[in-house]
Design an enzyme around this catalytic site. Structure first.
Site, short mmCIF file in Angstrom:
data_model
loop_
_atom_site.label_atom_id
_atom_site.label_comp_id
_atom_site.label_asym_id
_atom_site.label_seq_id
_atom_site.Cartn_x
_atom_site.Cartn_y
_atom_site.Cartn_z
N ARG A 13 -11.21 28.47 7.90
CA ARG A 13 -11.86 29.57 7.04
C ARG A 13 -13.21 29.36 6.64
O ARG A 13 -13.45 28.33 6.12
CB ARG A 13 -10.84 29.79 5.71
CG ARG A 13 -11.48 31.05 4.86
CD ARG A 13 -10.49 31.22 3.88
NE ARG A 13 -9.35 31.81 4.31
CZ ARG A 13 -8.12 31.97 3.66
NH1 ARG A 13 -8.01 31.37 2.66
NH2 ARG A 13 -7.15 32.36 4.07
N ASP A 31 -7.60 37.30 -22.42
CA ASP A 31 -6.73 36.43 -21.59
C ASP A 31 -5.45 36.02 -22.30
O ASP A 31 -5.32 36.14 -23.33
CB ASP A 31 -7.59 35.01 -21.34
CG ASP A 31 -7.09 34.36 -19.98
OD1 ASP A 31 -6.06 33.82 -19.99
OD2 ASP A 31 -7.93 34.33 -19.08
N ASN A 58 -13.23 30.07 -2.06
CA ASN A 58 -13.38 28.84 -2.62
C ASN A 58 -14.28 28.55 -3.38
O ASN A 58 -15.25 27.89 -3.30
CB ASN A 58 -13.05 27.73 -1.54
CG ASN A 58 -11.71 27.79 -0.70
OD1 ASN A 58 -10.71 27.88 -1.62
ND2 ASN A 58 -11.90 27.82 0.54
N THR A 92 -10.32 23.33 7.83
CA THR A 92 -11.82 23.78 7.56
C THR A 92 -11.93 24.80 6.51
O THR A 92 -10.73 25.66 6.45
CB THR A 92 -12.79 24.26 8.60
OG1 THR A 92 -12.14 25.22 9.41
CG2 THR A 92 -13.05 23.05 9.74
N ARG A 93 -12.82 24.40 5.40
CA ARG A 93 -13.07 25.56 4.29
C ARG A 93 -14.70 25.59 4.23
O ARG A 93 -15.18 24.71 4.54
CB ARG A 93 -12.28 25.06 3.17
CG ARG A 93 -10.76 25.25 3.46
CD ARG A 93 -10.16 26.63 3.33
NE ARG A 93 -8.85 26.62 3.49
CZ ARG A 93 -8.06 26.39 4.42
NH1 ARG A 93 -8.43 26.24 5.57
NH2 ARG A 93 -6.91 26.68 4.14
N ASP A 133 -1.77 39.97 -23.18
CA ASP A 133 -1.37 40.03 -21.87
C ASP A 133 -1.39 41.37 -21.08
O ASP A 133 -0.83 42.34 -21.66
CB ASP A 133 0.40 39.86 -22.18
CG ASP A 133 1.00 39.51 -20.74
OD1 ASP A 133 0.45 39.83 -19.73
OD2 ASP A 133 2.19 38.96 -20.81
N ALA A 136 -10.64 35.44 -0.22
CA ALA A 136 -10.50 35.33 1.30
C ALA A 136 -9.15 35.32 1.69
O ALA A 136 -8.72 35.47 3.00
CB ALA A 136 -11.28 34.27 1.68
N CYS A 137 -8.15 35.20 0.84
CA CYS A 137 -6.81 34.79 1.19
C CYS A 137 -6.13 35.92 1.78
O CYS A 137 -5.05 36.38 2.36
CB CYS A 137 -5.84 34.38 0.05
SG CYS A 137 -6.09 32.68 -0.25
N TYR A 141 -0.02 35.75 -2.47
CA TYR A 141 -1.01 36.09 -2.99
C TYR A 141 -2.13 36.76 -2.38
O TYR A 141 -2.75 37.79 -2.87
CB TYR A 141 -1.63 34.62 -3.34
CG TYR A 141 -2.84 34.49 -4.11
CD1 TYR A 141 -3.12 34.64 -5.27
CD2 TYR A 141 -4.17 34.08 -3.07
CE1 TYR A 141 -4.52 34.65 -5.87
CE2 TYR A 141 -5.35 34.18 -3.93
CZ TYR A 141 -5.48 34.37 -5.23
OH TYR A 141 -6.80 34.20 -5.64
P1 NAD Z 1 -8.22 31.07 -13.35
O1 NAD Z 1 -6.82 30.68 -13.25
O2 NAD Z 1 -8.80 30.12 -13.91
O3 NAD Z 1 -8.56 32.54 -14.04
C1 NAD Z 1 -7.51 33.67 -14.24
C2 NAD Z 1 -7.26 33.84 -15.63
O4 NAD Z 1 -6.41 35.00 -15.73
C3 NAD Z 1 -6.32 32.68 -16.39
O5 NAD Z 1 -7.17 32.23 -17.48
C4 NAD Z 1 -5.00 33.28 -16.75
O6 NAD Z 1 -4.54 32.82 -17.97
C5 NAD Z 1 -5.57 34.90 -16.99
N1 NAD Z 1 -4.34 35.79 -16.83
C6 NAD Z 1 -3.40 35.62 -15.69
N2 NAD Z 1 -2.45 36.40 -16.12
C7 NAD Z 1 -2.73 37.28 -17.29
C8 NAD Z 1 -2.25 38.36 -17.99
N3 NAD Z 1 -1.02 38.90 -17.66
N4 NAD Z 1 -3.15 38.52 -19.05
C9 NAD Z 1 -3.95 38.07 -19.39
N5 NAD Z 1 -4.66 37.16 -18.75
C10 NAD Z 1 -3.98 36.61 -17.70
O7 NAD Z 1 -8.69 31.50 -11.84
P2 NAD Z 1 -10.26 31.62 -11.38
O8 NAD Z 1 -10.56 30.65 -10.34
O9 NAD Z 1 -11.04 31.77 -12.43
O10 NAD Z 1 -10.09 32.92 -10.83
C11 NAD Z 1 -10.58 34.31 -11.31
C12 NAD Z 1 -10.31 35.45 -10.21
O11 NAD Z 1 -10.86 34.98 -8.85
C13 NAD Z 1 -8.78 35.45 -9.91
O12 NAD Z 1 -8.45 36.89 -9.73
C14 NAD Z 1 -8.70 34.70 -8.55
O13 NAD Z 1 -7.57 35.32 -7.87
C15 NAD Z 1 -9.83 35.21 -8.14
N6 NAD Z 1 -10.31 34.26 -6.76
C16 NAD Z 1 -10.59 32.89 -7.33
C17 NAD Z 1 -11.08 31.90 -6.23
C18 NAD Z 1 -11.46 30.58 -6.38
O14 NAD Z 1 -11.60 29.76 -5.66
N7 NAD Z 1 -11.30 29.87 -7.73
C19 NAD Z 1 -10.79 32.43 -5.14
C20 NAD Z 1 -10.55 33.64 -4.63
C21 NAD Z 1 -10.22 34.73 -5.62
#
Ligand code: NAD
Length: 325
Positions: A283, A32, A178, A219-220, A50, A119-120, A149
């Site tokens: 949703r 991360d 969510n 709604t969600r 990264d 779901a987005c 997104y």
């Molecule tokens: P989060 O933001 O807590 O975790 C994502 C992590 O990715 C972060 O810690 C961030 O630092 C890391 N990251 C971003 N860019 C990076 C890079 N270039 N290199 C290395 N690390 C990088 O989010 P989350 O809620 O844990 O979500 C995890 C996944 O689930 C994501 O892909 C998100 O889009 C997807 N998601 C989450 C939800 C939700 O409700 N939380 C819903 C739909 C989809």
């Protein structure tokens, strides 16, 4: 011992997934941009790196890995995703992570890769009626997500499915709805509605009010993170590629959700609806396919997970304020 890489291990769901894989006896490598802020740093190896940089990805993906879980994304709640200010960063950063990880997995022969979609990606035109949103997996096209997104998620889903078709990689794609719970972002602008509302209720004086974006009639449904991680693991163990919804079907209005949180807080609080970014009108997860393919459904009602989450955020607020004083 199975070896897994968790991309996004410093994040909310990634941190919980690391814990779960460790419990199951995996050797876990996490990567991360940042360390996990909330104590979920239990990976055997953690790389600060990264994933947009192909040389970083080249170093972290090893041919002896059995599985990769790709959860890294540039994301946040409505205040980050729906304002439009972060659109180019979201598309550029997340797409690069997916392109790099998948290609390097192919080169190194790591055949099993999980991808966290959202779901987005569902079309806005099916989510205009708060009472009757349509989010069955087969309703994705004609595509019309309401955010960049969502478009990036759809593109990356297609990328994973193409690697499955062209190279026989065993990809698994889930569309999260969510996800919330303890040990997630709860302040700073990237927090999502459940954490934001818990924080607002925790910070409010008894007899005061909390602000809710929009008219509150949108709604969600919300899924506690343990159930999400369980679904991820079940999908990985199955032979089903997806995409498949991973969420709860317990739909409620945002005001109804806020009322649930207020009740848990034990305070007498009013809801003040204010203009703000709010996303689609309605949703809900449609769990027919996941029920059929994985025999999965949430094991607990929303209120249970919400109580645990409120208590955790309430404690974070208390600790933060204690440091300030
Ligand atoms: P989060 O933001 O807590 O975790 C994502 C992590 O990715 C972060 O810690 C961030 O630092 C890391 N990251 C971003 N860019 C990076 C890079 N270039 N290199 C290395 N690390 C990088 O989010 P989350 O809620 O844990 O979500 C995890 C996944 O689930 C994501 O892909 C998100 O889009 C997807 N998601 C989450 C939800 C939700 O409700 N939380 C819903 C739909 C989809």
């Amino acid at each position: 011992m199975k070896k897994a890489l968790v991309c996004g291990a410093g994040g909310f769901i990634g941190g919980h997934l690391v814990n779960r894989l460790k419990e199951e006896g995996y050797y876990v490598v996490g990567i991360d941009l940042k360390e996990n802020e909330y104590g979920n740093g239990n990976a055997d190896e953690f790389v600060l790196g990264d994933l947009r940089d192909p040389s970083v990805v080249r170093d972290v993906i090893k041919s002896d890995m059995d599985e990769i879980y790709q959860l890294a994304a540039d994301m946040g709640g409505a205040g980050y995703v729906f304002t439009g200010d972060n659109d180019s960063a979201i598309m550029h950063n997340s797409a690069l992570c997916n392109l790099n990880v998948l290609e390097e997995a192919r080169i190194k022969g790591v055949n099993k890769v999980f991808y966290s979609s959202s779901a987005c990606m569902y079309p806005e035109y099916n989510q205009l009626d708060p009472e009757n949103p349509k989010c069955s997996e087969d309703s994705a096209y004609p595509a019309a997500p309401d955010s960049e997104y969502g478009w990036e998620k759809l593109f990356s889903e297609r990328l994973y499915l193409a690697y499955n078709r062209n190279y026989g990689m065993e990809v698994r794609v889930a569309r999260f709805h969510n996800i919330f719970g303890p040990q997630g972002t709860w302040e700073g602008g990237r927090e999502k509605a459940p954490a934001a509302l818990c924080r607002k209720a925790s910070e409010a004086e008894d007899g005061g009010e909390i602000e809710v974006w929009g008219d509150g009639e949108q709604t969600r449904s919300f899924l506690i993170v343990d159930e999400c991680v369980d679904g991820i693991r079940r999908l990985m163990e199955s032979d089903f590629v997806g995409p498949v919804n991973l969420g709860s079907e317990e739909m409620l209005s945002i005001n109804g959700f806020a009322e649930m949180i207020i009740k848990i807080s034990g305070k007498d609080l009013r809801i003040k609806n204010i203009p703000g970014p709010e996303g689609v009108r309605g949703r809900n997860s449609d769990n027919d396919l996941i029920g059929e393919k994985l025999n999965w459904k949430p094991s607990e009602p929303l209120i249970n997970g919400l109580e645990r989450t409120y208590n955790w955020i309430n404690e974070q607020v208390r600790q933060r304020d204690a440091v300030k004083d």
